[in-house]
Design an enzyme around this catalytic site. Structure first.
Site, mmCIF file in Angstrom:
data_model
loop_
_atom_site.group_PDB
_atom_site.id
_atom_site.type_symbol
_atom_site.label_atom_id
_atom_site.label_comp_id
_atom_site.label_asym_id
_atom_site.label_seq_id
_atom_site.Cartn_x
_atom_site.Cartn_y
_atom_site.Cartn_z
ATOM 1 N N LYS A 109 57.549 35.117 46.639
ATOM 2 C CA LYS A 109 58.237 34.268 45.632
ATOM 3 C C LYS A 109 59.470 34.961 45.055
ATOM 4 C CE LYS A 109 54.833 36.224 43.346
ATOM 5 N NZ LYS A 109 53.481 36.318 43.619
ATOM 6 N N LYS A 209 58.222 31.191 40.314
ATOM 7 C CA LYS A 209 57.594 30.001 40.919
ATOM 8 C C LYS A 209 58.206 28.719 40.350
ATOM 9 C CE LYS A 209 53.262 32.480 41.581
ATOM 10 N NZ LYS A 209 52.013 32.850 40.920
#
Ligand SMILES: NC(=O)c1ccc[n+]([C@@H]2O[C@H](COP(=O)([O-])OP(=O)(O)OC[C@H]3O[C@@H](n4cnc5c(N)ncnc54)[C@H](OP(=O)(O)O)[C@@H]3O)[C@@H](O)[C@H]2O)c1
Length: 431
Positions: A109, A209
């Protein structure tokens, strides 16, 4: 019968995730071949230390001494990057792989949140896939849902619990009546927190995220403007106060479009105990989407760990095995836009403010005066004297007011001589 197609895979990084993925692919090759009508063959692997003792047996012929060779070899179609980190070897590997027209699957991520736009352009220009389901909320299939199952929708809000470690800590403090420090020690012992859990606790992991989710939901480029607070400052007293007031504390990521402007924020939030999101406890994650025509959509599941993460990686690998080139962010880079960011200071919240003060006459009236000077009206006030009687804790629940005024109250009280600890502000609800 037509001969089944084969695609060759190189797994780079054989830590917690890479090792599990390798084993999974060895034992599930046949069913995956049947489901995808294409056989996944792991023909190369690499990691940092060749001599390290591993729990998997690897044929010497499969080991690459230089992990970057995977990006040059003819007989590699898909590179699975499981090194981690936004810079260094992971960055080099993924950029080189896409430039050399290899499909990439990654669980990283940090890399996608930082370089996703650049990488997506290279992937699109070179007609290869860049897949990152495992980078957002582990086993929760949110990326593919956004790109496929929910493709019909205009999404105006995405929010939820995106970090299992912080959710485990908050819910265990609540359930077991334990301090932040004790729960964190246990979380590390149980493998729910890494030895350095900084990015889980300071909100950075959720921010990465959320940035990825925002760009997928709103067809926009990744926006690095984001308000981020973690759970480092939440203590047992806040958890107890929340309970008495009918709330739970959750670390939320929230991103929404209002009048063509994007608000992105990560912070602890007081949530009504009876709400759905308050029931998401332990290491679970939940992503909630508000879209048209679907309405509200919720996906929940395990957010981390080798099993859920492998589930997501296999979904990405299968998507490539089945063929077709997809835009990494759901829409061509030529169609993605830059959104105008609006700071949290213009958003309005009801809030919980906590002041630890010297217990003497005049303190309470001084604090309430600061509230009225900033036009923040008080809904509820609770004063709890300490056992020693020298100090007291004042908890104020406000009516809805702009964040900038709530912030001003903190700034104007912080240096008062009667304040013994930095005042706290926790916003209430997801409005
Ligand atoms: N762990 C989770 O629950 C989870 C969940 C979702 C996503 N992710 C993501 O998945 C990725 C991998 O995480 P992980 O937990 O498996 O990490 P990890 O256990 O620390 O494994 C990292 C691997 O990368 C290898 N590596 C490090 N530097 C390298 C280099 N210069 N060249 C080649 N290989 C190198 C290491 O080699 P050695 O083995 O030789 O040391 C190791 O095998 C990260 O992006 C992480 O954010 C993890």
């Amino acid at each position: 019968m037509k001969k089944i197609k084969k695609l060759n895979i190189a797994i780079i990084g054989l830590g917690t995730i890479g090792t599990y993925l390798y084993k999974y692919l060895q034992t599930n090759k046949s069913i995956l071949s049947k489901k995808n009508n294409c056989e996944p063959i792991v023909n190369y692997v690499s990691a940092k230390n060749k001599k390290k003792k591993r729990t998997i047996k690897i044929d010497k012929k499969k080991w690459l001494n230089n992990y970057l060779d995977a990006t040059k070899l003819e007989n590699v179609d898909i590179i699975v990057e499981l090194i981690g980190g936004a810079e260094g070897p992971a960055k080099k590997l993924v950029f080189n792989a896409l430039r050399n027209k290899k499909h990439v699957v990654t669980a990283n991520k940090a890399l996608i949140a930082k370089y996703g736009d650049q990488l997506s352009k290279i992937a699109e220009n070179n007609n290869v896939n860049l897949e990152f389901e495992a980078a957002v909320c582990g086993g929760v299939p949110i990326i593919r849902s956004l790109k496929e199952g929910l493709i019909a929708n205009k999404i105006n809000k995405v929010y939820g619990i995106f970090n299992g470690t912080s959710n485990y800590i908050l819910s265990t403090m609540d359930k077991n009546n334990e301090s932040f420090k004790d729960v964190l020690i246990n979380a590390k012992r149980l493998g729910y927190a890494e030895s350095n859990p900084q990015s889980d606790l300071n909100g950075d992991d959720v921010a990465a995220k959320l940035k990825i989710l925002s760009s997928l939901c709103f067809n926009s480029f990744i926006d690095n403007n984001i308000h981020v607070e973690g759970i480092n400052n939440i203590d047992k007293t806040d958890i107890d106060n929340a309970n008495k007031l009918g709330f739970k504390i959750k670390l939320l990521g929230v991103s929404e479009i209002i009048k063509n402007k994007i608000y992105q924020r990560v912070h602890p939030t007081l949530i009504k105990k009876t709400s759905y999101i308050a029931s998401i406890d332990g290491v679970l994650n939940a992503v909630i989407i508000d879209g048209k025509p679907v309405g509200q959509n919720i996906i929940q599941g395990e957010g981390a760990g080798p099993e859920p993460t492998t589930s997501a990686l296999i979904s990405d690998i299968s998507s490539i095995l089945r063929g077709n080139i997809k835009f990494p962010f759901s829409i061509s880079n030529k169609e993605r836009k830059n959104l105008n960011y609006k700071s949290i200071s213009e958003k309005s919240f009801s809030a919980y403010l906590r002041f630890e003060v010297v217990d003497k006459p005049g303190v309470l009236s001084n604090i309430t005066k600061i509230f009225s000077k900033n036009k923040v009206s008080i809904k509820r006030l609770i004063q709890n004297p300490y056992k020693s009687k020298k100090f007291a804790s004042i908890i104020i629940i406000t009516h809805i007011s702009k964040n900038k005024f709530l912030d001003k109250i903190i700034k104007q009280t912080i240096r008062k001589p009667y304040i013994v600890k930095k005042p706290k502000l926790i916003r209430i609800g997801i409005n």
